[in-house]
Design an enzyme around this catalytic site. Structure first.
Site, PDB file in Angstrom:
ATOM      1  NE  ARG A 109      35.621  39.326  44.007  1.00 28.53           N
ATOM      2  CZ  ARG A 109      34.945  38.188  43.974  1.00 28.53           C
ATOM      3  NH1 ARG A 109      35.484  37.096  44.468  1.00 28.53           N
ATOM      4  NH2 ARG A 109      33.744  38.132  43.452  1.00 28.53           N
ATOM      5  NE  ARG A 187      39.731  38.983  52.081  1.00 35.19           N
ATOM      6  CZ  ARG A 187      39.484  37.720  51.694  1.00 35.19           C
ATOM      7  NH1 ARG A 187      38.545  37.011  52.301  1.00 35.19           N
ATOM      8  NH2 ARG A 187      40.153  37.179  50.701  1.00 35.19           N
ATOM      9  CG  ASP A 307      29.458  33.166  47.146  1.00 34.05           C
ATOM     10  OD1 ASP A 307      29.938  32.025  47.217  1.00 34.05           O
ATOM     11  OD2 ASP A 307      30.128  34.200  47.331  1.00 34.05           O
ATOM     12  CB  ALA A 320      36.382  31.741  43.302  1.00 32.44           C
TER      13      ALA A 320
END
Length: 426
Positions: A109, A187, A307, A320
């Protein structure tokens, strides 16, 4: 087209995530004055793996030079291998059939964000760091924000200020509290040094080929990807979690706690998690909100994007991408409406985007449940059942062309039905 004005449209954008950056870049392409406010004092290289489908991949490819900068840092596996929690091979899902739809971009990201950030600067976006918005306001003729006690006015505000959006309050008229989705994600993004030291995991660090493997179990799934010539690894473990999202949304994760989420799983899954360096693991609570009744403010000068408007579950693999589609569509609507018709543009943006976003949000639930609620006796006999649905209407979509194509009819429908409201049925 809207009427021409001597003064260019002034667009204020809040939040420099992918939705905000896309909106800023697309608005600059159309000649607007753009100020992008970001609350952080520096561009932070945060995150782990993020996926952009071919529907947003075409947006990246429309920005000169961006595709060439993304290619070396992105994941290029030709498929995803599915295995059971006890390491029985199920099937392989390949992506070749999607080649005609466009190109996917999956990678870190922070690294992808940096490429987009630099492109925004190149096209003339005024990015202001350390500018946390304290207040939103609007009148019949303008909208703006208060930043660091300074009142800044524009023609329109696009608020991409995330899942805990302040702008949502002015749009809804009340504070909208998040709620737990019932799930959380461990994650990590890490070098593959630890994987290389263990014979059970060394094969993942393949310098010749990017790999992608998913282990599935009752109410848990574990996805692992290696990339960048076998030097980088990302893993994501989605599991049940009823924690209070007000207490913790994203926090440091711990290896022993992650392993407790899959106690009886194959040793290789434990080995991958144990190879994670200290500080590389995040415990991310998946917050959820019911679809909002509207994304636009009462005077139609402020619009939510990304979002702030529609949090996605990661199993949609579209959060995204849909934020980027928001940015493109908003820019097209503002261009076609012109400076004198901003409220109409904002209403058209909402009506064009809302049904598509809602339908795509639903896939996050259906995709998750297809894995988490599966009958594994059935799965072992019918392994193809675990493959991800790859839908033409989601991925083979050009949001810019669509916005241009439907803008006029959308405006006409809104003029005919000035009280139109979105259908929020999820």
């Amino acid at each position: 087209m809207g009427s021409m004005s001597a003064e260019p449209l002034k667009v204020l954008i809040v939040g420099a995530g992918f939705g905000g950056l896309t909106a800023a870049i697309e608005c600059r392409k159309k000649g607007f004055d753009v100020i992008l406010f970001e609350g952080n004092k520096s561009r932070r290289q945060l995150g782990d793996i993020i996926s952009f489908g071919s529907n947003s991949g075409r947006i990246f490819r429309s920005w000169p030079g961006v595709e060439e900068k993304l290619d070396p840092i992105c994941h290029h596996s030709d498929g995803l291998d599915f295995r059971t929690y006890d390491d029985e091979f199920l099937c392989r899902q390949t992506w070749g059939a999607e080649a005609d739809w466009g190109k996917r971009f999956n990678g870190h990201r922070g690294e992808i964000h940096e490429v987009c950030w630099n492109h925004a600067i190149e096209v003339g976006v005024d990015i202001r760091l350390g500018c946390k918005v304290q207040e939103y306001f609007e009148t019949e003729t303008e909208a703006g924000v208060v930043v660091n006690d300074e009142r800044i006015v524009g023609d329109v505000v696009l608020a991409g200020d995330g899942v805990r959006s302040l702008a949502r309050t002015i749009v809804l008229g009340f504070e909208d509290k998040p709620k737990s989705s019932g799930y959380a994600v461990y994650r990590a993004w890490m070098p593959t040094d630890g994987l290389k030291k263990n014979p059970s995991t060394a094969w993942l660090a393949n310098p010749e080929k990017d790999l992608h493997v998913g282990w599935l179990g009752p109410d848990v799934h574990f996805l692992v990807a290696t990339l960048q010539k076998g030097t980088a690894c990302s893993w994501v473990l989605t599991h049940k979690d009823e924690a209070d999202v007000e207490e913790s949304w994203s926090a440091p994760g711990y290896v022993d706690e992650a392993i407790k989420a899959i106690p009886d799983w194959a040793p290789i899954c434990h080995d991958i998690i144990r190879a994670t360096p200290e500080g590389a693991l995040v415990d991310w609570k998946l917050v959820f909100r019911d679809p909002l009744p509207t994304w636009i403010s009462p005077k139609r000068r402020i619009a939510l994007i990304g979002d702030a408007a529609h949090p996605f579950l990661p199993t949609s693999i579209q959060g995204a991408s849909q934020s980027m589609e928001d940015g493109v569509t908003a820019a097209v609507c503002l261009e076609l409406a012109g400076k004198e018709n901003v409220p109409e543009a904002i209403r058209a943006y909402e009506k064009i985007r809302y049904p598509r976003v809602l339908a795509t949000q639903r896939t996050g639930v259906t995709n998750r449940d297809a894995w988490h609620k599966a009958d594994f006796d059935y799965v072992r006999k019918n392994p193809e059942s675990v493959k991800l649905p790859r839908m033409d209407w989601v991925l083979n979509f050009d949001c810019e062309t669509h916005a241009y194509d439907v803008y006029n009819e959308t405006v006409e429908s809104l003029r005919a039905d000035p009280n139109w409201k979105p259908d929020t049925t999820l």
